[in-house]
Design an enzyme around this catalytic site. Structure first.
Site, PDB file in Angstrom:
ATOM      1  N   ARG A   1       0.815  -1.236   0.000  1.00 51.97           N
ATOM      2  CA  ARG A   1       0.000   0.000   0.000  1.00 51.97           C
ATOM      3  C   ARG A   1       0.831   1.260   0.000  1.00 51.97           C
ATOM      4  NH1 ARG A   1      -2.941  -3.218   2.773  1.00 51.97           N
ATOM      5  NH2 ARG A   1      -1.070  -4.455   3.039  1.00 51.97           N
ATOM      6  N   THR A   2       1.954   1.260   0.724  1.00 48.96           N
ATOM      7  CA  THR A   2       2.752   2.495   0.737  1.00 48.96           C
ATOM      8  C   THR A   2       3.295   2.752  -0.665  1.00 48.96           C
ATOM      9  OG1 THR A   2       3.345   2.086   3.030  1.00 48.96           O
ATOM     10  CG2 THR A   2       4.675   3.691   1.855  1.00 48.96           C
TER      11      THR A   2
ATOM     12  N   LYS B   1      26.623  -5.087  -7.834  1.00 41.81           N
ATOM     13  CA  LYS B   1      28.042  -5.013  -8.248  1.00 41.81           C
ATOM     14  C   LYS B   1      28.913  -4.401  -7.165  1.00 41.81           C
ATOM     15  CE  LYS B   1      26.617  -3.971 -13.015  1.00 41.81           C
ATOM     16  NZ  LYS B   1      26.633  -2.859 -13.969  1.00 41.81           N
TER      17      LYS B   1
ATOM     18  N   ARG C   1      12.034   3.426   0.927  1.00 34.94           N
ATOM     19  CA  ARG C   1      11.752   2.543   2.058  1.00 34.94           C
ATOM     20  C   ARG C   1      12.942   1.619   2.194  1.00 34.94           C
ATOM     21  NH1 ARG C   1       6.570  -1.084   3.617  1.00 34.94           N
ATOM     22  NH2 ARG C   1       5.928   0.988   4.257  1.00 34.94           N
TER      23      ARG C   1
ATOM     24  N   HIS D   1       8.130   5.744  10.388  1.00 35.24           N
ATOM     25  CA  HIS D   1       7.296   5.683   9.182  1.00 35.24           C
ATOM     26  C   HIS D   1       6.469   6.978   9.155  1.00 35.24           C
ATOM     27  CE1 HIS D   1       5.126   4.247   5.866  1.00 35.24           C
ATOM     28  NE2 HIS D   1       4.703   3.077   6.301  1.00 35.24           N
TER      29      HIS D   1
HETATM   30  C1  NCD Z   1       3.390  -0.811   7.955  1.00 35.63           C
HETATM   31  C2  NCD Z   1       4.900  -0.820   7.785  1.00 35.63           C
HETATM   32  O1  NCD Z   1       5.408  -1.101   6.727  1.00 35.63           O
HETATM   33  O2  NCD Z   1       5.541  -0.484   8.779  1.00 35.63           O
HETATM   34  N1  NCD Z   1       2.730  -1.004   6.735  1.00 35.63           N
HETATM   35  C3  NCD Z   1       2.354   0.110   6.048  1.00 35.63           C
HETATM   36  O3  NCD Z   1       3.171   0.853   5.571  1.00 35.63           O
HETATM   37  N2  NCD Z   1       1.043   0.370   5.995  1.00 35.63           N
HETATM   38  C4  NCD Z   1       2.891  -1.704   9.003  1.00 35.63           C
HETATM   39  C5  NCD Z   1       3.280  -3.154   8.981  1.00 35.63           C
HETATM   40  O4  NCD Z   1       3.954  -3.622   8.076  1.00 35.63           O
HETATM   41  O5  NCD Z   1       2.855  -3.837   9.905  1.00 35.63           O
END
Ligand code: NCD
Length: 301
Positions: free
Chosen positions: A30-31, A59, A80, A113
């Site tokens: 989703r992110t 590499k 991420r 996050h």
């Molecule tokens: C979260 C994450 O990646 O920290 N997911 C998200 O971005 N909605 C929560 C999770 O993975 O539990």
């Protein structure tokens, strides 16, 4: 605005001259997709690397060098990473380079996050629109609070509000970190710790559920040694909650929220997820300084 073709075309013109790089080296659905959708709403073009094993990192290139490479071709880096603090370090690195492009942290290790915290705040704000806003509310967090970065980011952001009481409910070995509690203490935020979800539900205005983060286990089966069955919400638990309260979850969920309660008006996690797309579009608009023109043009119809 985005609902009509004219409004949507207008929005897509705002940043059609910009390019975003999505650099996601940790699993994400989703992110990642909400950032893609947010970029599309504003017309940004996108590139992506999701698997470092097919990039030059394979590499032997360092991540710092990879990111510097991206900054040569793109105007924004959304990243991420499984490495805590990496986005912050990369932002610092780039801000001292000749191409100081902005970096958005889309989740870093077990620590932060921040865009999830923004969408959570937006969801709470909308949920409490008719009941006086976020100030003065009692927010319960439940689950794996030690390794769940969403709660860590949201707890810190909520400390900016007046008289919000935060209650952290987890098995003692997965309780929220002392570093976060120290931040709340210095902000004068009232908080409590508990290991009993049922006892705190009746007084809660919002309950923020999270899953077990067993991908961070330091030994095989570490999470399995803990009984998480007391940290679940189903029809019995929701019956004990106030009628105007709300249940949030960053998703993905496992068994901490029963799908049986998805239709209850207090279950706002699907709306929360959609809010992620809008808040990320808003963040990107503000990074490039086009939010005022969008708001003005919206007011003009
Ligand atoms: C979260 C994450 O990646 O920290 N997911 C998200 O971005 N909605 C929560 C999770 O993975 O539990």
């Amino acid at each position: 605005m985005a609902k009509s073709k004219a409004g949507s075309d207008y929005l897509q013109q705002r940043l059609s001259h910009k390019r975003a790089m999505l650099f996601f080296t940790q699993p994400s659905t989703r992110t990642f997709l909400s950032f893609v959708a947010a970029c599309e709403i504003l017309g940004l073009k996108m590139g992506e690397v999701r698997n470092p094993s097919i990039s030059s990192e394979f590499k032997g290139e360092t991540r710092d060098d990879s990111v510097r490479t991206f900054s040569s071709y793109f105007d924004l880096i959304i990243m991420r990473s499984e490495v805590g603090g990496l986005s912050e370090r990369v932002a610092w690195l780039l801000s001292h380079s000749e191409r100081p492009v902005p970096v958005i942290n889309a989740g870093s290790g077990k620590d932060q996050h921040p865009t999830q915290a923004l969408l959570d705040i937006y969801t709470l704000q909308r949920s409490f629109e008719k009941t006086g806003g976020i100030d003065g509310k009692r927010i319960v967090f439940s689950g794996d609070l030690k390794r769940g970065r969403t709660v860590r980011s949201l707890a810190v952001l909520l400390a900016q509000y007046q008289d919000v009481e935060q209650c952290f409910v987890a098995p003692p070995c997965f309780q929220i970190g002392d570093d976060i509690l120290a931040i709340l203490q210095s902000a004068g935020t009232k908080y409590t710790l508990s290991d009993d979800l049922r006892s705190v539900l009746p007084a809660a205005d919002a309950v923020y559920m999270t899953r077990i983060q067993n991908e961070w286990d330091e030994s095989d089966g570490e999470s399995d040694q803990t009984d998480f069955t007391r940290y679940r919400i189903g029809t019995t638990e929701i019956a004990a909650m106030k009628p105007e309260s709300v249940i949030l979850h960053p998703l993905p969920r496992r068994d901490e929220i029963s799908p049986e309660i998805d239709g209850d008006p207090r279950a706002v996690y699907w709306r929360q997820m959609r809010n992620g797309m809008w808040i990320r579009a808003a963040l990107i608009a503000s990074l490039f300084g086009v939010e005022d023109e969008i708001m003005d043009d919206r007011a003009d119809g």
